[in-house]
Design a protein around this motif. Sequence first.
Motif, mmCIF file in Angstrom:
data_model
loop_
_atom_site.group_PDB
_atom_site.id
_atom_site.type_symbol
_atom_site.label_atom_id
_atom_site.label_comp_id
_atom_site.label_asym_id
_atom_site.label_seq_id
_atom_site.Cartn_x
_atom_site.Cartn_y
_atom_site.Cartn_z
ATOM 1 N N UNK A 64 0.774 -1.234 0.000
ATOM 2 C CA UNK A 64 0.000 0.000 0.000
ATOM 3 C C UNK A 64 0.800 1.274 0.000
ATOM 4 N N UNK A 65 2.079 1.213 0.362
ATOM 5 C CA UNK A 65 2.881 2.437 0.363
ATOM 6 C C UNK A 65 3.369 2.682 -1.067
ATOM 7 N N UNK A 101 -0.192 -1.425 -5.561
ATOM 8 C CA UNK A 101 0.414 -2.527 -4.800
ATOM 9 C C UNK A 101 0.726 -3.762 -5.630
ATOM 10 N N UNK A 102 -0.208 -4.186 -6.486
ATOM 11 C CA UNK A 102 0.023 -5.426 -7.227
ATOM 12 C C UNK A 102 1.152 -5.281 -8.233
ATOM 13 N N UNK A 103 1.374 -4.074 -8.734
ATOM 14 C CA UNK A 103 2.475 -3.850 -9.672
ATOM 15 C C UNK A 103 3.806 -4.071 -8.959
ATOM 16 N N UNK A 240 -2.219 1.248 8.451
ATOM 17 C CA UNK A 240 -2.222 0.647 7.122
ATOM 18 C C UNK A 240 -2.177 1.771 6.101
ATOM 19 N N UNK A 241 -1.300 1.627 5.080
ATOM 20 C CA UNK A 241 -1.317 2.561 3.961
ATOM 21 C C UNK A 241 -2.380 2.043 2.990
ATOM 22 N N UNK A 242 -3.448 2.823 2.851
ATOM 23 C CA UNK A 242 -4.680 2.321 2.263
ATOM 24 C C UNK A 242 -4.770 2.559 0.762
ATOM 25 N N UNK A 243 -4.941 1.476 0.036
ATOM 26 C CA UNK A 243 -5.208 1.567 -1.396
ATOM 27 C C UNK A 243 -6.709 1.458 -1.608
ATOM 28 N N UNK A 244 -7.322 2.593 -1.921
ATOM 29 C CA UNK A 244 -8.741 2.643 -2.271
ATOM 30 C C UNK A 244 -8.867 3.120 -3.711
ATOM 31 N N UNK A 370 -7.995 -5.939 1.069
ATOM 32 C CA UNK A 370 -7.429 -5.044 2.081
ATOM 33 C C UNK A 370 -5.962 -5.399 2.271
ATOM 34 N N UNK A 371 -5.133 -4.400 2.536
ATOM 35 C CA UNK A 371 -3.691 -4.601 2.632
ATOM 36 C C UNK A 371 -3.324 -5.716 3.615
ATOM 37 N N UNK A 372 -2.353 -6.511 3.216
ATOM 38 C CA UNK A 372 -1.857 -7.603 4.057
ATOM 39 C C UNK A 372 -0.684 -7.178 4.930
#
Length: 673
Positions: A64-65, A101-103, A240-244, A370-372
């Motif tokens: 997420x960061x 994140x997935x990248x 958590x660094x949130x990816x929305x 949600x971030x792991x």
Amino acid sequence: MKKYILGGALLLATPLLTLAQVYDICVYGGTSAGVIAAYTAKKAGKSVLLIEPSKHLGGLSAGGLGQTDIGNKYAITGIARAFYRKIGQHYGKFEQWTFEPHVAENLFKSYVKEAGIVVWYEHRLLAVNKKQGVIQEIAVESSNKVGTRKLVKAKMYIDCTYEGDLMAKAGVSYIVGREANSQYNETWNGVQLLDKHQFPDGIDPYKIPNDPSSGLLWGISTDALAPNGTGDKLVQAYNFRLCLTNNPNNRIPITRPARYDSTKYELLLRQIAIEKPTHINWGVMHIADMPNSKTDINNKGGLSTDMIGANHNYAEADYETRKKIIQDHEDYTKGFLYFVGHDARVPNHLRQQMLEWGYPKDEYLDNDHFSHQLYIREARRLVGEYVMTQHNCEGREVVQDGIGLAAYTMDSHNCQRILVKNPKTGKLEVKNEGDVQVGGFPPYPISYRSLVPKKAECQNLLVPVCLSASHIAYGSIRMEPVFMALAQASAVAATMGIDNKKAVQEINISQLQRTLRINPLMDGSQAEILLDNDVTPQNISTQGSWQKITTGGKYAASQLINTPKTKDVAGVRFTPDIPQKATYDIYLYNPNPTGGGGNPGAEADQTKAAKTLIRIKAGSKVTEEEIISQNQINDWIKLGSFVLERGADNFVEITNLKADGIVVADAVLFVPR
């Protein structure tokens, strides 16, 4: 090729007789640093085992960061810098520091696949067998306690966890918490009651305002405020660094979580009532834009995504306790998002803004989107051969054994939420304590000795993440790209220790520094050539009037500017030392003379020239090019591809010809193809 031997003393701690698997280097922790350490060691020709307690690689960089904390991009070198170049390639750019994140996780997986690294997922450390200062072997178990325990015997070990678990079980010295200022003669360590991420005056702490008998609101500690600079065992807050996402086609609505408790956010209502924010961004959280309509959301304000005070036992807790702490943070965070969007007491305009966001369908597919990865900002810190302090950050003490650079502000999030008496009213109010944000210094070297324990304690262990630094210095160093660079240095050092049969404290530092400099990608390729007014002044000449400034989005310590007030013709010439004939892609760094550094895309200073004339000499041919100076701020602009020969008078010259505003000159990069 790995071998198998019978395990030694650790067999006494395991239920079954097992065979130890043998590797040159064992990396514990598949964080961003862990992947780069393992990749570096494998590229150096060593057999490598990477052990990761979870199902994921990349740690926070894949968790997420995506808004990378840089400070100054000059500080990021080697494979770490190549990582952000590869991120750039994914998005069609030369280099990029913001990403989904997935990248990032896919890229970390590609490093492992390319190098053929053996990875044990979902295995966690159980015990360490150390004799006469040397780790003989380690025992690990399934993170789910399924299957037999395993033994690993390696010549060198690298602890790349955020928690420092391997170094702790190896019995080396470490600290948790904040040192007193007096310990290292610092000024920003210990207790600090300041104004950042703070509640405004007038926040009543009681469930029923002005009624102490009603009890304190959730999250407020009854501990007394210690004097400024006092040391303690408190740890800066995690979140958590949130990816929305706000893309309706990729958005999953934020629904009421299972363990929702609205009383945890009562302080937010009181904060909003006084501050009256017009927008959730910078009002109740910090929303940084990521590619493809996504975010990296961080803490902002008195009560936000940081769960202040809930992590103090995390660093030294057992695995089950940590799991509960992480779950508590997840519950708090999901509840916070739901509260902002659905509680009727939150102003309608803020609720509507929150409802625009949801969890992305295409991220964290195995974790309910949600971030792991919890942001473990700080846990254990090694007390090693050398301790980095505020003096290193501010340049009053400069080490000669630097193997990486740090450049970020001395940054600590709040450590506690307490009661403080308002001197004007005499009433107890709510305040946060521990947030420090002090910068203004250029990149500085990190000592190799801060990565290794004291020799008497362990001779075959390196610690690039939980390195030896005071709390406040660690706050500057603790950035993902820096961890990656330090991990690369650690892996090279481990390789040197194996090859020369030396303890990690005995390797040749000059040789280590040289290897990192001439073989930065660990593949034998020619290193790129960076020319900068601070780094290579011998390769730079000036004509006319240029002023050196240390503010703005400079590369390294400063940039040169020419203002329209000067009527003379001015230029800065960058002359590279070309080692061999090759085609080079040439890039010009385009800083903002007034804005901050870090991520590109900052708003341009309108006093900056709209266009800048560049002269390029490649061999006998001189070409001219006009670049649009207001675009690609704090980023590299490609000037083109040119064949450059050794010994020729090649140069890139930045001029003020035809300029209608401030002209900046900072750095030029020559990348061999």
